[in-house]
Design an enzyme around this catalytic site. Sequence first.
Site, PDB file in Angstrom:
ATOM      1  N   ILE A  94      12.144   7.200   1.972  1.00  0.00           N
ATOM      2  CA  ILE A  94      11.012   8.122   1.835  1.00  0.00           C
ATOM      3  C   ILE A  94      11.523   9.542   2.139  1.00  0.00           C
ATOM      4  O   ILE A  94      12.211   9.750   3.146  1.00  0.00           O
ATOM      5  CB  ILE A  94       9.893   7.716   2.834  1.00  0.00           C
ATOM      6  CG1 ILE A  94       9.350   6.323   2.484  1.00  0.00           C
ATOM      7  CG2 ILE A  94       8.764   8.732   2.862  1.00  0.00           C
ATOM      8  CD1 ILE A  94       8.697   6.222   1.120  1.00  0.00           C
ATOM      9  N   HIS A 110       9.554  -5.900   6.777  1.00  0.00           N
ATOM     10  CA  HIS A 110      10.930  -6.353   6.522  1.00  0.00           C
ATOM     11  C   HIS A 110      10.993  -7.859   6.801  1.00  0.00           C
ATOM     12  O   HIS A 110      10.446  -8.325   7.805  1.00  0.00           O
ATOM     13  CB  HIS A 110      11.886  -5.591   7.440  1.00  0.00           C
ATOM     14  CG  HIS A 110      13.315  -5.926   7.191  1.00  0.00           C
ATOM     15  ND1 HIS A 110      14.036  -5.392   6.140  1.00  0.00           N
ATOM     16  CD2 HIS A 110      14.157  -6.781   7.822  1.00  0.00           C
ATOM     17  CE1 HIS A 110      15.257  -5.887   6.151  1.00  0.00           C
ATOM     18  NE2 HIS A 110      15.364  -6.735   7.162  1.00  0.00           N
TER      19      HIS A 110
HETATM   20  C1  GRF Z   1       9.179  -8.626   1.188  1.00  0.00           C
HETATM   21  O1  GRF Z   1       9.949  -9.699   1.629  1.00  0.00           O
HETATM   22  C2  GRF Z   1       9.221  -7.490   2.181  1.00  0.00           C
HETATM   23  O2  GRF Z   1       9.409  -7.920   3.485  1.00  0.00           O
HETATM   24  C3  GRF Z   1      10.410  -6.708   1.740  1.00  0.00           C
HETATM   25  O3  GRF Z   1      10.428  -6.797   0.349  1.00  0.00           O
HETATM   26  C4  GRF Z   1       9.758  -7.986  -0.062  1.00  0.00           C
HETATM   27  C5  GRF Z   1       8.701  -7.557  -1.028  1.00  0.00           C
HETATM   28  O4  GRF Z   1       8.088  -8.647  -1.630  1.00  0.00           O
HETATM   29  N1  GRF Z   1      10.396  -5.355   2.234  1.00  0.00           N
HETATM   30  P1  GRF Z   1       6.826  -8.423  -2.554  1.00  0.00           P
HETATM   31  O5  GRF Z   1       7.234  -7.427  -3.630  1.00  0.00           O
HETATM   32  O6  GRF Z   1       5.743  -7.902  -1.694  1.00  0.00           O
HETATM   33  O7  GRF Z   1       6.529  -9.770  -3.121  1.00  0.00           O
END
Ligand code: GRF
Length: 217
Positions: A94, A110
């Site tokens: 960002i 995460h």
């Molecule tokens: C998730 O596992 C999140 O923790 C990570 O990226 C993935 C995104 O998955 N930052 P989605 O696009 O929400 O299905």
Amino acid sequence: MKPPVPVAVFASGGGTNLQALLDHEEMSEIYRVAVVISDREDARALDRARTAGRDALVISVKDRSQGELGDEVLRLLRDRGVEVIALAGYLKLIPPAVVAAYPRRILNIHPALLPAFGGKGMYGERVHQAVLAEGTKVTGATVHYVDEEYDTGTIVAQWPVPVLPGDDVQGVAARVLKVEHRLYPAVVDHLCGAVAEGKDPGPFTLTAVDSGFDSHD
Ligand code: GRF
């Protein structure tokens, strides 16, 4: 009752966490996803946003300075009165001007227990591959505030998830994702509830969302 807090969701991929936020929003009425922003035109998250009748914008970061990007992002966030930003699978940093304009108002989720298995390049299946390679018995999901680096901001909430004998990457990923979908809307609610009241959010407690929930279901 206060009006819902306008939230911007940034997503680069499938957008299942965006979907969880949209689904939860109808019940909670504490926040409203006002706009979804992606760096990729082909992000499935954009389709989910359009289906839900939300603004879906592509902001390419290619060949643009962080300064330029920051100005553009800030302008469109301010136009929509956005007060909170939720990163949901957004793979770019960002811009510093946006981080500075939204202190403790930008969240990221995460798929591991930070500070372990985070940082630049640690996303998607790579995270779970590293967890399995290390032989870690417990992984999980982390929600943290966003700063100018990858995955280093203050941790707001964590939810542990077991790694089971015989697990593969897909198995761990699915178990963690299921928890993410429960955790993220609850944390966004928590922060937006405080923003609406003009208060500090204080600590988030998992007990409100984990009772009766089994990531194996
Ligand atoms: C998730 O596992 C999140 O923790 C990570 O990226 C993935 C995104 O998955 N930052 P989605 O696009 O929400 O299905």
